[in-house]
Design an enzyme around this catalytic site. Structure first.
Site, PDB file in Angstrom:
ATOM      1  N   ARG A   6       2.008  -7.084   8.886  1.00  0.00           N
ATOM      2  CA  ARG A   6       1.198  -5.935   9.287  1.00  0.00           C
ATOM      3  C   ARG A   6       1.602  -5.406  10.658  1.00  0.00           C
ATOM      4  O   ARG A   6       1.456  -4.215  10.935  1.00  0.00           O
ATOM      5  CB  ARG A   6      -0.283  -6.316   9.264  1.00  0.00           C
ATOM      6  CG  ARG A   6      -0.863  -6.325   7.854  1.00  0.00           C
ATOM      7  CD  ARG A   6      -2.279  -6.838   7.821  1.00  0.00           C
ATOM      8  NE  ARG A   6      -2.896  -6.644   6.512  1.00  0.00           N
ATOM      9  CZ  ARG A   6      -3.932  -7.345   6.075  1.00  0.00           C
ATOM     10  NH1 ARG A   6      -4.470  -8.285   6.844  1.00  0.00           N
ATOM     11  NH2 ARG A   6      -4.438  -7.106   4.873  1.00  0.00           N
TER      12      ARG A   6
ATOM     13  N   ASN B 140      -2.846  -0.516   7.050  1.00  0.00           N
ATOM     14  CA  ASN B 140      -2.318  -1.798   7.513  1.00  0.00           C
ATOM     15  C   ASN B 140      -1.290  -2.396   6.561  1.00  0.00           C
ATOM     16  O   ASN B 140      -1.027  -3.600   6.579  1.00  0.00           O
ATOM     17  CB  ASN B 140      -3.462  -2.788   7.751  1.00  0.00           C
ATOM     18  CG  ASN B 140      -4.275  -3.052   6.498  1.00  0.00           C
ATOM     19  OD1 ASN B 140      -4.033  -2.463   5.440  1.00  0.00           O
ATOM     20  ND2 ASN B 140      -5.233  -3.955   6.611  1.00  0.00           N
TER      21      ASN B 140
ATOM     22  N   HIS C  74      -2.260  -5.769   1.306  1.00  0.00           N
ATOM     23  CA  HIS C  74      -3.553  -6.380   0.964  1.00  0.00           C
ATOM     24  C   HIS C  74      -3.301  -7.777   0.429  1.00  0.00           C
ATOM     25  O   HIS C  74      -2.300  -8.039  -0.240  1.00  0.00           O
ATOM     26  CB  HIS C  74      -4.266  -5.557  -0.113  1.00  0.00           C
ATOM     27  CG  HIS C  74      -5.451  -6.259  -0.720  1.00  0.00           C
ATOM     28  ND1 HIS C  74      -6.713  -6.219  -0.156  1.00  0.00           N
ATOM     29  CD2 HIS C  74      -5.551  -7.052  -1.829  1.00  0.00           C
ATOM     30  CE1 HIS C  74      -7.539  -6.937  -0.893  1.00  0.00           C
ATOM     31  NE2 HIS C  74      -6.869  -7.446  -1.906  1.00  0.00           N
TER      32      HIS C  74
ATOM     33  N   PHE D 202     -16.033   3.181   6.739  1.00  0.00           N
ATOM     34  CA  PHE D 202     -14.629   3.491   6.466  1.00  0.00           C
ATOM     35  C   PHE D 202     -14.331   3.607   4.968  1.00  0.00           C
ATOM     36  O   PHE D 202     -13.200   3.913   4.582  1.00  0.00           O
ATOM     37  CB  PHE D 202     -13.718   2.409   7.074  1.00  0.00           C
ATOM     38  CG  PHE D 202     -13.950   1.023   6.537  1.00  0.00           C
ATOM     39  CD1 PHE D 202     -13.382   0.614   5.344  1.00  0.00           C
ATOM     40  CD2 PHE D 202     -14.733   0.121   7.236  1.00  0.00           C
ATOM     41  CE1 PHE D 202     -13.595  -0.656   4.845  1.00  0.00           C
ATOM     42  CE2 PHE D 202     -14.957  -1.156   6.758  1.00  0.00           C
ATOM     43  CZ  PHE D 202     -14.385  -1.548   5.554  1.00  0.00           C
TER      44      PHE D 202
ATOM     45  N   LYS E 184       0.810  -1.204   0.000  1.00  0.00           N
ATOM     46  CA  LYS E 184       0.000   0.000   0.000  1.00  0.00           C
ATOM     47  C   LYS E 184       0.860   1.277   0.000  1.00  0.00           C
ATOM     48  O   LYS E 184       2.070   1.216   0.271  1.00  0.00           O
ATOM     49  CB  LYS E 184      -0.963  -0.039   1.183  1.00  0.00           C
ATOM     50  CG  LYS E 184      -1.958  -1.211   1.065  1.00  0.00           C
ATOM     51  CD  LYS E 184      -2.990  -1.223   2.171  1.00  0.00           C
ATOM     52  CE  LYS E 184      -3.988  -2.347   1.982  1.00  0.00           C
ATOM     53  NZ  LYS E 184      -5.035  -2.391   3.029  1.00  0.00           N
TER      54      LYS E 184
END
Length: 217
Positions: free
Chosen positions: A114, A124, A127, A66, A20
């Site tokens: 994570r 986090n 993915h 979220f 990410k």
């Protein structure tokens, strides 16, 4: 006397992994961990999501509280998408990442990725596809041209060859022996192309052009 048991049939499963935006600078470090964990990186690309692309990718999360923060976070910078392959790739990658919430990961799985790279329940770090159906959809989203099906090995590969490859290949080799061409490799390659039973068939439809008289009527 010990009975010889056949080796277990293993399929090379694929899953999608994302590094990410906030930890893209750690991509080489994470890829090294991935490889040392027995994965093969089949394909890899760096890209940047638009908010619309994020919404399409995370469509299953649409409507949750979220969701706006998730799309804003995932479109905040470049990310790295990888197709990972190994036996039971989906479950192994999920285990390697650890719990979804990085706070929980730090408490219960301190050695997980994570826990090491994540910040909180939103940021986090990584993915991973949650099941085969998700992996298929997500891989097609990121890599539209890739083949999703598991790669057969062992007896499964032999069965595939016996069913789909050997009949045509043996027929081609028989013809090759009859013709004895000067360049057998090129001849056989051309023969297989012409006689491929899976060659797509095209239906040509005649297009009739309207006359000027019909156009004006």
């Amino acid at each position: 006397m010990d009975l010889l048991m056949p080796p277990p049939q293993i399929y090379v499963e694929k899953t999608l992994a994302l590094i990410k935006p906030d930890i893209v600078d750690k991509e080489e470090e994470i890829e090294d961990i991935v490889l040392k964990s027995g994965f093969t990186i089949v394909q890899r690309r760096k890209l940047r999501f638009s908010p619309e692309q994020c919404s399409n990718f995370y469509v299953e999360q649409y409507g949750k509280l979220f969701f706006p923060n998730l799309t804003a976070y995932m479109s905040s910078g470049p990310l790295v998408a990888m197709i990972l392959a190994r036996h039971n790739a989906i479950s192994y990658w999920l285990d390697l990442m650890g719990p979804f919430n990085s706070f929980k990961a730090k408490e219960t799985h301190p050695d997980s990725l994570r826990a090491i790279y994540g910040t909180d329940d939103l940021r986090n770090a990584l993915h991973g596809s949650k099941n085969f159906a998700s992996a298929e959809r997500e891989i097609r989203f990121m890599f539209p041209e890739v083949v999703i099906e598991p790669i057969p090995v062992g007896e499964a590969a032999k069965d595939y060859l016996n069913l789909y490859v050997n009949p045509t290949l043996l027929a081609g080799l028989s013809e090759l022996c009859k013709h004895k061409p000067a360049d057998p490799f090129i001849w056989l390659a051309d023969w297989l192309l012409k006689n491929n039973p899976n060659k797509p068939k095209f239906c040509y439809q005649e297009i009739v052009q309207e006359s000027d008289e019909n156009k004006t009527s």
